[in-house]
Design a protein around this motif. Structure first.
Motif, PDB file in Angstrom:
ATOM      1  N   ILE B 430     -19.142  -1.903   1.370  1.00 25.10           N
ATOM      2  CA  ILE B 430     -18.691  -1.194   2.543  1.00 25.10           C
ATOM      3  C   ILE B 430     -17.747  -1.753   3.389  1.00 25.10           C
ATOM      4  N   ALA B 433     -14.446  -3.017   2.606  1.00 25.69           N
ATOM      5  CA  ALA B 433     -13.414  -1.679   2.554  1.00 25.69           C
ATOM      6  C   ALA B 433     -12.898  -1.489   4.022  1.00 25.69           C
ATOM      7  N   VAL B 434     -13.896  -1.426   5.054  1.00 19.97           N
ATOM      8  CA  VAL B 434     -13.833  -1.129   6.365  1.00 19.97           C
ATOM      9  C   VAL B 434     -12.731  -1.889   6.894  1.00 19.97           C
ATOM     10  N   LEU B 437      -8.931  -2.326   4.803  1.00 22.16           N
ATOM     11  CA  LEU B 437      -8.163  -1.220   4.634  1.00 22.16           C
ATOM     12  C   LEU B 437      -7.860  -0.984   6.111  1.00 22.16           C
ATOM     13  N   GLN B 441      -3.686  -0.798   6.991  1.00 24.59           N
ATOM     14  CA  GLN B 441      -3.297   0.386   7.728  1.00 24.59           C
ATOM     15  C   GLN B 441      -2.459  -0.250   9.034  1.00 24.59           C
ATOM     16  N   LEU B 445       0.987   0.409   7.373  1.00 26.59           N
ATOM     17  CA  LEU B 445       1.174   2.047   7.266  1.00 26.59           C
ATOM     18  C   LEU B 445       1.592   2.517   8.537  1.00 26.59           C
ATOM     19  N   GLY B 446       1.451   3.721   8.644  1.00 28.16           N
ATOM     20  CA  GLY B 446       1.946   4.293   9.993  1.00 28.16           C
ATOM     21  C   GLY B 446       3.513   4.252  10.256  1.00 28.16           C
ATOM     22  N   PRO B 447       3.805   4.692  11.332  1.00 23.47           N
ATOM     23  CA  PRO B 447       5.258   4.584  11.890  1.00 23.47           C
ATOM     24  C   PRO B 447       5.687   3.441  12.000  1.00 23.47           C
TER      25      PRO B 447
ATOM     26  N   TYR C 156      -7.403   7.671  -2.289  1.00 22.11           N
ATOM     27  CA  TYR C 156      -6.719   6.804  -1.049  1.00 22.11           C
ATOM     28  C   TYR C 156      -5.411   6.853  -1.167  1.00 22.11           C
ATOM     29  N   LEU C 157      -4.782   6.556  -2.144  1.00 25.71           N
ATOM     30  CA  LEU C 157      -3.340   6.521  -2.168  1.00 25.71           C
ATOM     31  C   LEU C 157      -2.741   7.906  -1.964  1.00 25.71           C
ATOM     32  N   PHE C 163       2.453   7.979   4.056  1.00 26.97           N
ATOM     33  CA  PHE C 163       1.787   6.906   4.722  1.00 26.97           C
ATOM     34  C   PHE C 163       2.562   6.660   6.014  1.00 26.97           C
ATOM     35  N   GLU C 164       3.728   7.340   6.439  1.00 26.77           N
ATOM     36  CA  GLU C 164       4.397   6.863   7.704  1.00 26.77           C
ATOM     37  C   GLU C 164       3.616   7.582   8.909  1.00 26.77           C
ATOM     38  N   ASP C 165       2.831   8.398   8.162  1.00 32.53           N
ATOM     39  CA  ASP C 165       1.995   9.295   9.402  1.00 32.53           C
ATOM     40  C   ASP C 165       0.718   8.464   9.538  1.00 32.53           C
ATOM     41  N   ASP C 166       0.543   8.291  10.554  1.00 36.37           N
ATOM     42  CA  ASP C 166      -0.808   7.678  10.850  1.00 36.37           C
ATOM     43  C   ASP C 166      -2.154   8.181  10.489  1.00 36.37           C
ATOM     44  N   SER C 169      -2.601   8.500   6.909  1.00 36.91           N
ATOM     45  CA  SER C 169      -3.140   6.913   6.468  1.00 36.91           C
ATOM     46  C   SER C 169      -4.663   7.148   6.811  1.00 36.91           C
ATOM     47  N   TYR C 170      -4.973   7.511   8.010  1.00 38.68           N
ATOM     48  CA  TYR C 170      -6.291   7.346   8.421  1.00 38.68           C
ATOM     49  C   TYR C 170      -7.313   8.359   7.431  1.00 38.68           C
ATOM     50  N   ARG C 173      -7.932   6.213   4.417  1.00 43.79           N
ATOM     51  CA  ARG C 173      -8.714   5.358   4.527  1.00 43.79           C
ATOM     52  C   ARG C 173     -10.166   5.968   4.649  1.00 43.79           C
ATOM     53  N   PHE C 176     -11.622   6.656   1.411  1.00 46.20           N
ATOM     54  CA  PHE C 176     -12.185   5.608   0.522  1.00 46.20           C
ATOM     55  C   PHE C 176     -13.407   4.960   1.247  1.00 46.20           C
ATOM     56  N   VAL C 177     -13.844   4.624   2.700  1.00 46.38           N
ATOM     57  CA  VAL C 177     -14.850   4.238   3.076  1.00 46.38           C
ATOM     58  C   VAL C 177     -15.900   5.026   2.817  1.00 46.38           C
TER      59      VAL C 177
END
Lengths: 111, 528, 660
Positions: B430, B433-434, B437, B441, B445-447, C156-157, C163-166, C169-170, C173, C176-177
């Protein structure tokens, strides 16, 4: 009568004086002189035991007395002379760089 | 030709060294030539080492393939003795596999002292290969210490801001452990026979060693300390984050990819078999330290803001799995541990490689300087994701097979509190993964907020060339681990037998009494 | 058992499709990508049909077909093969996965048409289908686990697809977790079983009699995995957030297939679960509670996808109630019917969102049946199915479950606590009552959803012109709506089926002998009258829910005012429900934030200060300090050195002379 003890005591006093000089005197040349004094004290001790051997009748096959003590003195005198020469040369070289013969000034190996 | 065949191992071990000498002979200014020599030598070493794989055959437990012996200092009992068993073979191939990749990735790394850089990498490779192949304790020790100097140079000269501190810390920390090991080696030599017949040969000492348990414990601790620092086992791990953060990418990959494994290799080859009673006694403690390493390492990862430091702590976590597997002393767990050694080398090595590529572009390791990079470097992001998934043990990747075997083997292990060990260790699944990932991210990922990150260039052909073999290995070992597990079966069984004193039988699954006639069988369907 | 060598094509074809789309999809025309992706799933469906016909042929046909693809790894006692088994349960699911999957792929062609990540989307979607097929076909726990984690990966994918949006993406994640937490339980369960039996293959495990403690432990741990994957209490929190992904993804993964993996696993391992009746009771209770909990939350959600998400959680709860009472056929038949109507509902909502250019808030919808007739009609059919307002498939499957709960004898020999004399005979009827109330809520919130979206006047901004979707999107809607209606024949209750001579194709008959019988025997047979009463209650409940929804949400502005007035009477309850009962916030406060704070504390105090600071650098500093102190003896003065030497020699001579 003047026996071996007197010589030994004299030698001991000379040695102590020399040691004290080595440790306490500030002038490097005086220190060297004190070392000479210690060496001479040792010479005196050798001669004392050569003259007054601990074991009676330390004779060789031909009846002559064993002279190891005297021989040792010769070694010590020669070594002392050489050491004095080298020591004085070092003092002169050190004086040239630091312009002092005060032993306390030569502490660049400090810490 | 025959000479080549009988001295194959020496040839491979010293081939990189020959390349280093060639580099030294070339003029200092020809940096292109040096890099070319280094690359060609390491590629050649890899291909020749493949011969080892093809010629390995099934070597029974306790014996070694490709053995070579030569007298070195016979009056002292020191001999030149090389040989490989299955475990050493896998790590050997890992080393020769990673080295050309490392050299290829460092092609544009620096123009500063390139000759020394190449020499350091090649000498390091020889030292690592020698450590794996040595069967004489002094020879092993020489190679073991010889690894320290090139790595020290790599960190200290081409590293980052705190490189001197990190290099010195690495060197001293590792060295302290090794010195105690040297004392233990001398003790072993002194008790290996009558004066004049003493030897440093590993196989001889293994056969003759018969120490009382309390003596064994001291010797075991001396050896174990050296290896535990190398692995690293909690709490002796603090040199690793500093070494990794300050080291150049090439150094990090080799450090994480191979050198750490040599610590675990030391346990399975030297520390535990030489002192079986002590090893058995210490096994629960080692397993708990491993499990603590898993959990603690994972928590450390969650608190990091520096990319390389995060992956360094993840190494602590992964190798915690390996140590737990080794200490569980079941065939599943130990085989899984050996496989995981290889897996960790590949996946963490790949992680450091990619992070090195990122660093080349941005010159920062801080997480805050990234964000949304998948938009500008999609290929790199995809590759990083695959490697991340391998690191967290997704089935289909190599990490899963190793972790699963270790956990299963630990759960069914006969050592004390085995189930608790496996359950706590499994939380690593666990936590992995925490943090991975989360890190992914934050980086990809994200803007994409920072303008500097818009212009990052994606993977070049050279970078692809270094990554594709690693990705292939991740998939191949994940899907087809059979040959690798078969290669280590004999040494693993021998290891377990030696440490526990119980032979490993090929067991058919033993089923409790069947449900019998009372169970409704799958009846055939009949029309109503 | 028939050994074949083509079964591996079923998961392999979508996997190959995923590889193609993923590796080269970026550089080939969009039509190629969709062609490859759709045909991969379609071909897989056709192979599935072939396999299905093998085992469903009737008398004389094998019960399973099996293929050992290869021996994956084998060490010590553990031998893990990649083996595939297709029997009636998994065969049907294969058809559902590939069939509904194909429809959703087709729908996605229209829905994702303008997305630059088109190739990525289809790669992931194909990969998902492959992983789900592996999950369902795997013949041992580890092979199933590969698929289990594989669908988690695809989840998850796909949730974090944009994915550009936080936040998206969260959400990926988080999914998955949370799934991994469940997987942790699953793994420990596998270990328990392996330790007790030395095998992980279903065929071998099914023949083993396990001691109660072992069976219960393994069953409970595996169920923890199911709560993660199938979004039950307490691990359901990822599913509502998963709505961040594209709507077809929600339809396929979070309605029809992935989330049903937990139910499938319990059904597949029925031989284990019947040996752990306490765990079965627990499953039934958890399922029912989840159903109620989620239904309550769904009544106050404003986002159309969130309503459907909570509805899924709730319906999954029903499925677990079904299997928990030992009626494995009931739980799995609801799985099938739910796949059809829930996929239809999600795709319908996707069409609405697509037609409104991204609007998801129902407060800005309304009157869409005029603009989107196909969507509205299919949505209506699916709503009828799920609420059980008319006897469509959902009515029968849900009420089979409730009926089984009412009549079950699976709990009558269990006691409330070990050693107490209170038996759990009351549990069945209690769960029936809760389930029936939940059905009332289900009807209410689903009809609310329908009326707010499709009836009344359009409440959205004027510049948005809702339009119907292209045929690639409406065709799957109609097919699924049709299936929602037609599926009722497989879930007909036995007497009715007998009268219509349709008995042989009911699910119960089809899966006869596949599941083990629970201890306590089958459900008590009801006489005609109580049975009819049960059905009538169910129908009544659905109709009441419908009427209430109509009163508030299909009566124009007066209805809206009535709804507001009603809600205003319970402001705090309303706010709590709107905020999903604050579960995420509670988790955040109890688990998530303390965990991260603990990690940072551990790092700062233990690692940086104690270990590195005190022990490592401290040792270094201690050595340095000792050296600095010892250095003071070297003052550079030769005379001092000579004096110390002399004293030392004198001491040495003294010692030697006196000690000899």
């Amino acid at each position: 009568m003047v026996g071996p003890v007197h010589y030994l005591v004299l030698a001991a006093i000379l040695f102590a004086l020399g040691a004290a000089g080595v440790v306490l005197r500030r002038n490097a040349i005086i220190v060297l002189m004190s070392i000479e004094l210690m060496l001479n004290a040792v010479n005196l001790t050798f001669l004392t035991f050569s003259r007054f051997p601990l074991l009676p009748a330390a004779t060789d096959n031909l009846g002559a007395r064993m002279m190891q003590g005297h021989a040792a003195v010769f070694f010590v005198i020669a070594v002392a002379a050489a050491e004095a020469a080298v020591g004085l040369a070092i003092v002169i070289a050190a004086f040239r760089s630091r312009r002092s013969v005060n032993v306390d000034d030569f502490d660049s190996l400090r810490n | 030709m025959n000479w080549l065949a009988t001295h194959l191992l020496s040839l491979i071990v010293f081939l990189p060294m020959a390349g280093a000498l060639l580099c030294a002979a070339l003029p200092r200014s020809e940096s292109g030539q040096h890099k070319a020599v280094a690359l060609v030598t390491s590629i050649a070493t890899f291909f020749v080492s493949l011969l080892l794989w093809t010629r390995f055959g099934a070597v029974p437990a306790g014996s070694y393939a490709f053995e070579e012996r030569a007298a070195w200092a016979p009056s002292l009992g020191i001999g030149y003795h090389l040989g490989l068993d299955g475990v050493a073979l896998l790590l050997f191939l890992l080393t020769t596999f990673l080295s050309p990749i490392v050299i290829g990735s460092a092609w544009r790394f620096t123009e500063n002292k390139v000759r020394l850089f190449c020499i350091a990498l090649l000498v390091l490779e020889t030292a690592m290969l020698g450590t794996l192949a040595a069967l004489d304790l002094v020879l092993f020790y020489v190679f073991w210490e010889a690894m320290l100097i090139p790595m020290y140079l790599l960190i200290g000269i081409w590293g980052s801001e705190r490189r001197i501190y990190a290099a010195v810390k690495f060197f001293l920390f590792t060295f302290v452990g090794s010195v105690l090991m040297l004392l233990a080696i001398f003790y072993l030599w002194a008790h290996s026979g009558a004066p004049g017949q003493r030897t440093f040969d590993y196989l001889e000492i293994l056969a003759r060693s018969n120490f009382p348990p309390d003596v064994q414990m001291w010797l075991f601790l001396a050896f174990a300390l050296a290896f535990a620092i190398k692995v690293p086992v909690f709490p002796l791990h603090t040199w690793l984050p500093d070494a990794h953060t300050e080291a150049p990418a090439a150094g990090s990959v080799l450090l994480a990819g191979v050198m750490l494994k040599l610590g675990t290799f030391g346990f399975i080859r030297y520390a535990m078999p030489l002192f079986p009673d002590a090893a058995q006694q210490a096994a629960p403690a080692i397993a708990w330290l491993g499990v603590v390493g898993i959990v603690y390492g994972s928590f450390m990862c969650m608190a990091q803001t520096d990319l390389k430091r995060l992956i360094a702590y993840s190494s602590v976590a992964h190798l915690g799995f390996v140590m737990t597997g080794l200490a569980a002393l079941t065939p599943e767990a130990v085989s899984g541990a050996v496989l995981q050694m290889v897996n960790h080398g590949i996946s963490t090595g790949a992680l450091f490689l990619v992070i090195g590529m990122l660093y080349e572009r941005t010159h920062t390791r801080e997480l805050a300087s990234y964000g949304g990079i998948a938009k500008s470097t999609p290929a790199l992001a995809a590759v990083f994701l695959v490697i991340t998934l391998s690191s967290i043990g997704l089935p289909g990747t190599n990490g899963f097979v190793g972790e699963f075997l270790i956990l299963v083997g630990t759960f069914t292990s006969p050592i004390a509190s085995a189930q608790a060990l496996a359950v706590v260790g499994a939380t690593g699944v666990i936590l992995g993964a925490v943090y991975m990932l989360w890190m992914y991210q934050r980086v990809f990922l994200g803007p994409l907020t920072l303008p500097a990150n818009r212009a990052l260039r994606d993977l070049s052909a050279r970078e692809w060339a270094t990554l594709v073999p690693l990705l292939a290995a991740i998939v191949v070992i994940g899907v087809y681990p059979g040959p690798f597990l078969a290669a280590v079966k004999a040494p693993v069984d021998g290891f377990i037998q030696r440490v526990t004193g119980v032979a490993v039988r090929a067991e058919a699954p033993r089923l409790p009494p069947s449900l019998g006639a009372s169970a409704p069988r799958l009846a055939s369907v009949s029309p109503r | 058992m028939l050994e074949v060598n083509w079964l591996h094509l079923i998961p392999l074809l979508p996997l190959a499709g995923a590889a193609f789309c993923g590796l080269v999809g970026r550089w080939v025309p969009k039509s190629w990508v969709s062609a490859v992706a759709l045909s991969a799933v379609l071909l897989s469906f056709l192979v599935g049909v072939t396999a299905f016909r093998e085992i469903a042929g009737g008398e004389g046909s094998p019960l399973q077909i099996h293929e050992l693809v290869y021996s994956w790894f084998s060490v010590g006692r553990l031998s893990v093969d990649l083996g595939l088994t297709l029997d009636r349960l998994s065969g049907t699911l294969v058809l559902v996965i590939t069939g509904v999957g194909f429809l959703i792929h087709l729908y996605s062609v229209g829905y994702m048409d303008e997305d630059p990540g088109y190739w990525r989307y289809f790669a992931y979607l194909n990969l998902f289908v492959a992983a789900m097929l592996l999950l369902v076909l795997g013949d041992n726990l580890v092979a199933m686990f590969v698929g289990w984690e594989g669908v988690g990966l695809c989840s998850y994918l796909l949730i974090g697809f944009w994915f550009e949006d936080d936040a998206k993406s969260y959400a990926g994640r988080k999914a998955f977790v949370v799934n991994r937490i469940g997987d942790f339980g699953f793994l420990i369960g596998v270990f328990v079983l392996f330790q007790a039996t030395g095998t992980v293959s279903f065929a071998s495990l099914s023949g083993v009699a396990l001691p109660l403690a072992t069976a219960s432990a393994a069953a409970a741990l595996l169920f923890v995995g199911a709560t993660g994957k199938s979004a039950q209490l307490p691990l359901y929190v990822w599913l509502p957030d998963a709505m961040a992904g594209p709507t077809p993804v929600s339809a396929l993964i979070h309605a029809a297939t992935m989330v049903t993996a937990g139910v499938y696993m319990v059904a597949r391992l029925s031989f284990l679960y019947v040996q752990a009746p306490g765990v079965l009771a627990l499953i039934a209770v958890v399922g029912t509670l989840t159903a109620l909990w989620a239904a309550l939350i769904a009544t106050s959600q404003q986002d159309i996808k969130k309503v459907l998400a909570y509805s899924t959680v709730s319906q999954l709860g029903y499925m677990f109630l079904g299997v928990g009472t030992g009626a494995f056929f009931a739980g799995t038949e609801h799985l099938l019917t739910h796949a059809f109507f829930k996929a239809c509902l999600f795709l319908g909502s996707g069409a609405v969102i697509h037609g409104l250019h991204g609007e998801q808030d129902m407060r800005r919808m309304g009157g869409l049946k005029r603009h989107m007739p196909h969507t509205a009609r299919t949505f209506l059919i699916a709503t009828i199915a799920i609420t059980g307002t008319l006897p469509l498939s959902g009515f029968f499957s849900k009420d089979e479950i409730l009926g089984q709960a009412l009549r079950t004898s699976a709990f009558s020999f269990l006691s409330l606590t070990p050693g107490s004399s209170i038996t759990l005979t009351f549990l069945g009827p209690l769960l029936w009552a809760v389930g029936t109330f939940t059905a009332l809520l289900t009807s209410f919130y689903m009809w609310r959803c329908y009326y707010l979206t499709f009836e009344g006047e359009y409440r959205g901004p004027a510049d948005v012109h809702p339009h119907e979707s292209p045929w690639t999107m409406t065709l799957p809607l109609w097919v699924l709506a049709f299936l929602s209606i037609v599926a009722l024949v497989i879930v007909l209750p036995p007497e009715l089926a007998h009268k219509l001579h349709l008995e042989s194709i009911t699910w119960k008959h089809f899966t006869e002998g596949l599941f083990r019988a629970a201890r306590g025997g089958p459900a008590r047979e009801f006489a005609y009258f109580p049975e009819i009463a049960a059905y009538a209650t169910a129908l009544a409940v659905a109709l009441v829910g419908w009427r209430v929804a109509v009163r508030y949400f299909n009566a124009g502005p007066q209805g809206a005012a009535r709804a507001q007035a009603f809600a205003a009477r319970f402001p705090r309850l309303r706010r709590a429900l709107e905020n999903k009962l604050y579960v995420d916030e509670i988790y955040e406060r109890i688990f998530v934030r303390p965990l991260w704070a603990f990690a940072r504390w551990l790092w700062r105090i233990v690692d940086a200060w104690i270990i590195d600071g005190l022990l490592v650098n401290g040792t270094g500093k201690a050595v340095a300090t000792a050296g600095a102190w010892a250095r003071k003896f070297q003052n550079g003065n030769v005379q001092r050195y000579a004096a110390v030497t002399a004293v030392g020699i004198a001491l040495l001579v003294f010692v030697l002379l006196t000690r000899g």
